[in-house]
Design an enzyme around this catalytic site. Structure first.
Site, PDB file in Angstrom:
ATOM      1  CD  GLU A 119     -10.585  -0.352  28.024  1.00 36.07           C
ATOM      2  OE1 GLU A 119      -9.803   0.214  27.640  1.00 36.07           O
ATOM      3  OE2 GLU A 119     -10.725  -1.845  27.666  1.00 36.07           O
ATOM      4  N   GLY A 133       0.827  -1.199   0.059  1.00 34.24           N
ATOM      5  CA  GLY A 133       0.127   0.078   0.099  1.00 34.24           C
ATOM      6  C   GLY A 133       0.705   1.355   0.043  1.00 34.24           C
TER       7      GLY A 133
END
Length: 711
Positions: free
Chosen positions: A526, A306
């Protein structure tokens, strides 16, 4: 042929005839089998019976209708008739249920009871080879058979056993032939017994049916051969035949069709500088040849997927204004050995006809792998193709202006002969774009897309580290699709962020319902990551925290670097370990337990710590020694695993050092969440309420003053 019924080349080339479908060929084969089943031109449809048997059955009224053509008579008996000995037996099964007949004692050929005792007895006696009890073989006595109703069990048994051993088949369909001298009485006999007569002239013959059935297999073979030839020769290219299977499949883009230039390729300034020499050679090769110089005959573009290697090759052709031949390494691989080598020869011949030209081979590693390597040995077709490629690249004369360009992301697997001077002796590295390069790429791909005023491409370039040019193009395309799905007239910042989250974090999982307790556990996990990351000096800033399940994760804490890093210090890696342990530290502090949510964190932290010990030598106790074990490529002929180059005692020290790094990171994370418990509670509560926080909100919750009671 109607133009609508022709297939057109997707690249805009000339139309080609439609390829015969497999379903159509299948039904042709079924039709041919049905014809052979019912008509069978290679076998007889009915057995031949003696003419005398036919007349006898007419006399007995066992024939209803016949077809009379010349000397041939065809018909069907009303009842099955046993063929006499010496008659022609049918070559195929006659009819279902017509089992072979059995000669009973005293029975006549027509199946009726015998009226002549002597004749019947003689027939049975002859079959047995003679009567019992001294009877004559042809006599009509009781001892030789049952003709006159006499009882002779021994003779009857002998004749019956002989008849069973000489079974004769029975038929219903028949054909016979009138004697060449004719039979004037036959017509009257048929009329007397009311037999329906159909006549045909002797010259008429159903030749079309044998011709059709005899020629149908040949036609099927021709059609099947054409279909197979198209399949073998067409492949991905389509429209080719068996005679063009060895032709090159490289697509030619002439000067008018190559409209890409270096201005259309952003973020590869170093590669473009190296390729300017190739452009100059293609524009004016005489300048180099005049001084005895030789430009590299092969240029290898190396870089991650890419990064724009193919686009760079087309840009070189566009800058030089020369034809561009494009193909892939997989186009040379076929089932038959030698096809790939033939295509290589044809490809180079075509390129020489259009010189100066560029010959581009994408995915070069598919045909350029090291020869004779791997668990299964070499691959004949691939090695023959590679040998031909090496020969063709060596055969270039100095006056020929054909430059071969290849692209690969695996230069380590290429054959050494392919990389020597005179072939692909020049390598151009195409790296992942930097922040400024990403900004240029985003500006190019933003052309033609209506962006809202709140979209900041510079901020987006900073927030997309490690993304290639293709990834950035896909990001803006996903943002455009997201905006179009919302019926917007322009692409807003929210659309870009949604597209980036989908690429980085994964698509949001629909239909997954979490309980309040699940949300609380995920929020504290988290929150632990976010609080530790916000308070460590060398950690990357927090960009987003979410407890929305995405991909395989139930929650994500995303960090984005402020700049691209090319050299990483030890302090950054230690802070990275502490951030990974922040979720487990928060679970133990608040929930008093451990959850499965830390599985991925522990795995990544263990890998990072072991790399710090064995590869980077960041532990003083083991000294400046690399203990990494390189895993080889089994299919490249390398070792599956190199033998360990250190002792068992050193291995235990490595494990001890890895464990100490992880325990130290856990202790640092636990200390931070304990001293900033209020900030942890605030982040977790806001996550339960909103499910998602951005980096600035996390910083505001963590950096606010802490009360004295919290220490």
């Amino acid at each position: 042929m109607d133009a609508r019924n022709r297939q057109r080349d997707p690249s805009g080339g000339p139309s080609r005839p439609p390829v015969i479908g497999g379903r159509w060929l299948f039904w042709m084969v079924i039709l041919a089998l049905l014809f052979f089943l019912f008509f069978n031109p290679f076998g007889s449809h009915a057995p031949v019976v003696p003419y005398s048997t036919f007349k006898r059955q007419v006399t007995r009224g066992n024939v209803d209708a016949i077809v009379w053509k010349g000397q041939e008579i065809r018909g069907v008996f009303g009842q099955a008739v046993q063929l006499p000995q010496g008659a022609t037996a049918p070559s195929t099964p006659l009819m279902p249920g017509t089992a072979p007949g059995r000669s009973g004692n005293g029975a006549a050929a027509g199946g009726s009871p015998a009226t002549g005792g002597a004749k019947a007895g003689s027939s049975s006696g002859s079959a047995a080879g003679g009567g019992a009890n001294g009877g004559a073989a042809k006599g009509g006595s009781a001892g030789s058979g049952s003709g006159s109703g006499g009882s002779a069990p021994n003779g009857a048994a002998a004749s019956s056993g002989a008849a069973d051993r000489t079974q004769r088949p029975t038929v219903r369909r028949f054909r016979t032939y009138v004697p060449a001298s004719g039979d004037p009485s036959l017509l009257g006999l048929l009329q007397k017994h009311d037999v329906t007569i159909q006549t045909r002239p002797p010259g008429s013959s159903d030749l079309w049916l044998p011709l059709l059935l005899g020629g149908l297999p040949i036609l099927l073979l021709i059609v099947g051969g054409m279909w197979l030839a198209r399949r073998m020769g067409g492949g991905a290219g389509g429209g080719q035949n068996i005679f063009s299977v060895g032709k090159s499949r490289a697509k030619l883009f002439d000067r008018e069709r190559v409209s890409v230039s270096f201005d259309d390729v952003a973020g590869t300034d170093g590669a473009k500088t190296e390729l300017q020499e190739t452009v100059s050679y293609l524009k004016s090769p005489a300048k180099f040849l005049r001084l005895g110089g030789r430009t590299p005959s092969g240029v290898l573009l190396v870089g991650p997927p890419g990064t724009g290697k193919t686009l760079l090759a087309r840009a070189v052709a566009g800058e030089a204004g020369v034809p561009f031949f494009s193909t892939s390494g997989s186009d040379f691989m076929e089932m038959f050995v030698g096809v790939g080598a033939s295509r290589v020869r044809d490809m180079f011949e075509e390129a020489k006809k259009h010189q100066p030209a560029i010959l581009f081979i994408d995915e070069l590693d598919s045909i350029g792998r090291r020869r004779g390597a791997g668990l299964g040995g070499g691959h004949d077709e691939r090695e023959q193709t590679l040998n031909q490629l090496l020969s063709e690249m060596d055969g270039f004369e100095p006056a020929q202006s054909v430059v071969v360009m290849g692209a690969t992301n695996r230069p380590d697997v290429l054959d050494p002969a392919l990389m020597r001077p005179g072939r692909f002796d020049k390598q151009v590295t195409v790296d992942l774009p930097t922040r400024n390069a990403r900004l240029e790429i985003l500006r190019i791909h933003a052309r033609g897309k209506p962006l809202a005023d709140d979209v900041d491409l510079d901020e987006l370039a900073r927030g997309t580290p490690g993304m290639s040019g293709a990834d950035l193009e896909n990001l803006l395309n996903e943002a455009a699709l997201h905006a179009a799905d919302k019926d917007k007239d322009e692409i807003a910042r929210a659309d870009v962020e949604a597209a980036r989250d989908q690429i980085f974090l994964g698509r949001q999982r629909e239909g997954l319902t979490l309980t309040d307790e699940d949300k609380r556990m995920i929020a504290y996990h988290e929150g632990g990551h976010a609080v530790v990351a916000s308070l460590l000096e060398h950690a990357d800033p927090v960009d987003k925290v979410t407890i929305v399940p995405r991909g395989r994760a139930m929650g994500v804490t995303q960090q984005l670097p402020e700049r691209d890093r090319y050299v990483v210090p030890k302090e950054f890696l230690l802070d990275r370990l502490a951030v990974m342990m922040g979720g487990r530290a928060a679970e133990r502090l608040v929930l008093g337990t451990s959850t499965s949510g830390a599985a991925a964190d522990l795995q990544q932290a263990s890998q990072l710590a072991r790399s710090m010990v064995t590869e980077l030598a960041m532990v003083d106790t083991l000294g400046p020694v690399s203990y990494k074990q390189r895993e080889g490529q089994a299919f490249l002929g390398e070792e599956l695993r190199e033998p360990r180059s250190y002792s068992e005692e050193t291995g235990r020290e490595i494990d001890r050092a890895v464990r100490e790094l992880l325990e130290e990171a856990m202790a640092r994370a636990r200390d931070i969440v304990e001293r900033h418990r209020q900030a942890l509670d605030g982040v977790a509560a806001r996550l339960v309420e909103q499910e998602e926080l951005n980096g600035s909100e996390v910083q505001r919750l963590v950096r606010r003053p802490q009360p004295a009671a919290a220490d």
